[in-house]
Design an enzyme around this catalytic site. Structure first.
Site, PDB file in Angstrom:
ATOM      1  N   SER A   1       0.860  -1.187   0.000  1.00 29.61           N
ATOM      2  CA  SER A   1       0.000   0.000   0.000  1.00 29.61           C
ATOM      3  C   SER A   1       0.890   1.228   0.000  1.00 29.61           C
ATOM      4  O   SER A   1       2.062   1.157   0.392  1.00 29.61           O
ATOM      5  CB  SER A   1      -0.878   0.001   1.259  1.00 29.61           C
ATOM      6  OG  SER A   1      -1.518   1.235   1.448  1.00 29.61           O
TER       7      SER A   1
ATOM      8  N   TYR B   1      -2.618   0.317  10.515  1.00 27.33           N
ATOM      9  CA  TYR B   1      -2.541  -0.267   9.172  1.00 27.33           C
ATOM     10  C   TYR B   1      -1.173   0.005   8.555  1.00 27.33           C
ATOM     11  O   TYR B   1      -0.549  -0.905   7.983  1.00 27.33           O
ATOM     12  CB  TYR B   1      -3.648   0.318   8.302  1.00 27.33           C
ATOM     13  CG  TYR B   1      -3.680  -0.198   6.883  1.00 27.33           C
ATOM     14  CD1 TYR B   1      -4.176  -1.465   6.601  1.00 27.33           C
ATOM     15  CD2 TYR B   1      -3.225   0.592   5.820  1.00 27.33           C
ATOM     16  CE1 TYR B   1      -4.214  -1.939   5.289  1.00 27.33           C
ATOM     17  CE2 TYR B   1      -3.273   0.126   4.513  1.00 27.33           C
ATOM     18  CZ  TYR B   1      -3.761  -1.142   4.261  1.00 27.33           C
ATOM     19  OH  TYR B   1      -3.794  -1.607   2.965  1.00 27.33           O
TER      20      TYR B   1
END
Length: 229
Positions: A131, A144
């Site tokens: 990501s 995250y």
């Protein structure tokens, strides 16, 4: 015929990668969290095999695999599955940390460990769908981002360790991609979700297939993909 094991094949980027490889006739093994999900994936992709293991419980993946037929070789292991739960660090309790670290980091590490013999046998490739948060952390994204920063560290170390075995390792860092996860993120942010504003999962799937198909004289190590709009 190449053989690929894919996690997160049921939606978003994972589904797009699965469709692409299925359409060209490659042999697919799709990881499912339970038997019901495995049945759904097999029906959606005729001819694909399934394995059942819950990424939320990495301690039991080895046990789960010991009760199922395993492939003799793998040309690629594509880690796509992931979860996200936003919030300030001040409010993130250990349960939230454990949930995201288990699915986003520890289970990919365990899957890779268990499948390295098959990957070495074919001089295969590990692809981690990371990501943009794996490169930089923003407010509310700390847990995250920590899991994804850890995933990049895992990939970087694995790449050097497995070079002698001919195993390639790729980290792909997509920006916001139209998917059920992105819809959840927008909900948590209190924003309206318009999938047309974000990367199409098919575009990320193209980068995955490109990395897998790259001739053996080269290796894509890290690749960032950003919205073009």
């Amino acid at each position: 015929m190449a053989t690929h094991l894919i996690t997160g094949a049921g939606s978003g980027i994972g589904e797009a990668v699965t469709r692409r490889l299925h359409a060209r006739g490659d042999d697919l093994i799709l990881l499912a969290r339970d038997a019901g999900r495995a049945k759904e994936l097999a029906a959606a992709h005729p001819g694909a095999r399934t394995l059942v293991a819950d990424l939320a419980d990495p301690d039991r993946i080895s046990w789960a695999f010991s009760h199922q037929p395993m492939p003799d070789r793998l040309d690629s292991l594509v880690h796509v599955a992931g979860i996200v739960d936003l919030g300030p660090i001040a409010e993130m309790r250990p349960k939230t940390w454990h949930q995201q670290l288990n699915v986003n980091l520890i289970s990919p590490a365990e899957l890779t460990r268990l499948l390295l013999p098959q990957l070495r046998a074919s001089r295969g490739q590990v692809v981690f769908i990371n990501s943009g948060a794996g490169l930089r952390a923003s407010p509310q994204w700390g847990v995250y981002a920590a899991s994804k920063h850890g995933l990049k560290a895992l990939a970087d170390s694995l790449r050097q360790e497995e070079h002698a075995h001919g195993v390639r390792v790729t980290s792909i860092h997509p920006g916001r991609t139209a998917s059920p996860m992105q819809a959840k993120v927008h909900s948590q942010e209190g924003k309206e979700y318009d999938p047309s504003e974000w990367i199409d999962p098919e575009s990320v799937a193209t980068t995955v297939v490109t990395a897998i198909d790259l001739p053996r004289d080269a290796e894509i190590t890290d690749l960032s993909v950003r919205p073009g709009r």
